[in-house]
Write an enzyme that holds these catalytic residues in place. Structure first.
Site, PDB file in Angstrom:
ATOM      1  N   HIS A 177      21.531  43.781   0.909  1.00  0.00           N
ATOM      2  CA  HIS A 177      22.253  44.392   2.032  1.00  0.00           C
ATOM      3  C   HIS A 177      23.460  45.175   1.509  1.00  0.00           C
ATOM      4  CE1 HIS A 177      20.574  42.064   5.645  1.00  0.00           C
ATOM      5  NE2 HIS A 177      19.843  41.710   4.610  1.00  0.00           N
ATOM      6  N   ASP A 185      26.243  44.352   9.871  1.00  0.00           N
ATOM      7  CA  ASP A 185      24.888  44.000  10.304  1.00  0.00           C
ATOM      8  C   ASP A 185      24.835  42.605  10.939  1.00  0.00           C
ATOM      9  OD1 ASP A 185      25.271  42.859   7.786  1.00  0.00           O
ATOM     10  OD2 ASP A 185      23.568  43.860   6.858  1.00  0.00           O
TER      11      ASP A 185
END
Length: 472
Positions: free
Chosen positions: A22, A119
């Site tokens: 990520h 996120d």
């Protein structure tokens, strides 16, 4: 004279989930924004900073800010990212993310950025809105996977707490693009079903995702309309938000750091022993750990091909090293043509080596894009969650890859099925090989077109200015 509003530089904060898979895409986007002159404050765990500094191409504009990580009972004291923990501990790591909220608020109060990208920090949009900051959910998985697994149509609020069944998850959510060729198999739902289980505090992972998407000011994907347009439109409709696209964010060769362009001598020398396009390279990312019997079946499949191969995987469950996990006599039988390596390898450089002709991948989102812009044939063995969706995007939609056949009830793959898939794309001129190769060349040329990439990032920056209410 004050600069025109359309030329104002904005300040962005990035706060990705604690996983290298990520964090890295967030840094790629940061580099693209910094290239256009925008400032970035990048939040990340303390020890992770040193692992990312070499990827920061604009250190005068991208500032790393370390966020203190609280200790949580049950987590190793040095754990910071998913690479440091086993799968059952990931919910505890999510708790550490939630416990950074006060620190994040203090930093945002001090920095006063225009935008914050995040996120899994589902609480961040409300916090940002209170501070007058626009929030953007930047997803590091495909819009096809996000719209299938995290559509609010999966679990309407009126449904209350409910555990989905396999049959329900095998069906697309209401309104999902009818043009989609995806077909979810029973074994592919095993891990996805965990997203609907209470993580211990009354929340499910599905709750976190839908809240994160739903409370944002905009949703953002690293993709392009040419590949995922219908799924982006579906997300916009489902969440009633603008969906912004960055394009694939594939780094042109001339932008790579000089010290990373060349392959290390040991790998370069070994690969140089084989003819062009003959070596099979396999890697499943930084987090995948196979069961020992499945690991052995995989490497025996490579042996069965008769081709030279380089496999880079973590030791399987129950083994502390790669060597102790190898099948009896395997190392001696493949001596000189096969290597199974348990450490890190420079994947981008290996894929670009002339001797490498096939990439066997788990189809994580980063590896998906790397495979598309390589010249290698693509064979896919997804392991969990979004990887299954990415695999179908490449095999069923773009038709640039083949997937290893598996047993329907549990997803088991055999050495014969591994060998068969590799041979299918590496041998002769059969029709499947011709089709996937031709399609791959078409998409590779499209994705590596710098005009396409620059037009996407320019349009993305324009959309950010519109979101901020600036005239462009």
């Amino acid at each position: 004279m004050m600069a025109s509003p359309s030329r104002r530089i904005f300040h962005v904060t990035m706060y990705p989930w604690f996983a290298i898979g990520h964090i890295t895409p967030y840094l790629h986007l940061s580099n693209q924004l910094a290239e256009k002159g925008h400032r970035v404050s990048f939040f990340l765990p303390p020890k992770t900073k040193s692992k990312l500094e070499h990827l920061n191409r604009y250190p005068h504009l991208i500032r790393f800010i370390t966020i203190p990580i609280a200790r949580v009972d049950g987590l190793p004291p040095t754990a910071e990212t998913t690479a440091d923990v086993s799968s059952p501990m990931v919910p505890l790591l999510m708790t550490t993310l939630d416990l950074t909220k006060d620190h994040v608020e203090a930093f945002l109060l001090d920095l006063k950025p225009d935008l914050v990208f995040y996120d899994l920090a589902y609480w961040l949009p409300a916090l940002a809105r209170h501070l007058g900051i626009k929030s953007i959910h930047y997803s590091v998985v495909s819009s096809a996977a996000s719209s299938y697994l995290a559509s609010p149509a999966r679990m309407p609020p009126s449904a209350g707490v409910k555990q989905l069944t396999q049959e329900e998850l095998m069906q697309p959510p209401m309104g999902y693009p009818s043009s989609s060729p995806f077909q979810i198999r029973r074994y592919e739902t095993r891990d996805a079903l965990l997203a609907f289980q209470d993580r211990g505090d009354g929340l499910t992972f599905y709750d976190m995702l839908t809240t994160s998407f739903g409370d944002s000011d905009a949703i953002c994907f690293r993709t392009c309309r040419e590949i995922e347009g219908p799924y982006c439109d579906y997300m916009a409709t489902q969440y009633g938000k603008p969906v912004l696209l960055t394009g694939p964010l594939i780094l042109p060769a001339h932008h790579q750091q000089p010290n990373t362009r060349l392959l290390d001598e040991p790998w370069s020398k070994w690969l140089g022993n084989f003819k062009e396009g003959s070596v099979v390279y396999c890697a499943f990312g930084s987090e995948c750990i196979l069961q020992k019997d499945q690991f052995q079946e995989l490497v025996l499949g490579f042996e069965l091909t008769g081709l030279p191969f380089l496999v880079a995987l973590k030791p399987p469950h129950g083994a502390s090293t790669i060597e102790e996990a190898l099948p009896d006599g395997f190392k001696e039988r493949v001596q000189g043509r096969g290597v199974v390596h348990g450490g890190w390898v420079p994947q981008t450089q290996i894929l670009s080596h002339p001797s490498v002709g096939c990439f066997v991948s788990h189809c994580g989102y980063g590896s998906m894009w790397e495979s598309l812009v390589s010249s290698c044939q693509i064979v896919l063995i997804p392991n969990y969650g979004d990887q299954f969706m990415h695999t179908q995007l490449l095999t069923r939609s773009l038709k640039v890859a083949v997937e290893v056949e598996r047993r329907e009830e549990d997803g088991w793959f055999s050495r014969e099925s591994v060998c068969k898939a590799i041979r299918l794309v590496m041998d002769g001129e059969n029709q499947i090989r011709k089709e996937v190769k031709a399609n791959h060349v078409k998409w590779r040329d499209f994705l590596l077109d710098e005009n396409m990439q620059s037009s996407y990032i320019d349009a993305f920056i324009h959309d950010l200015r519109v979101l901020l209410g600036w005239r462009d």
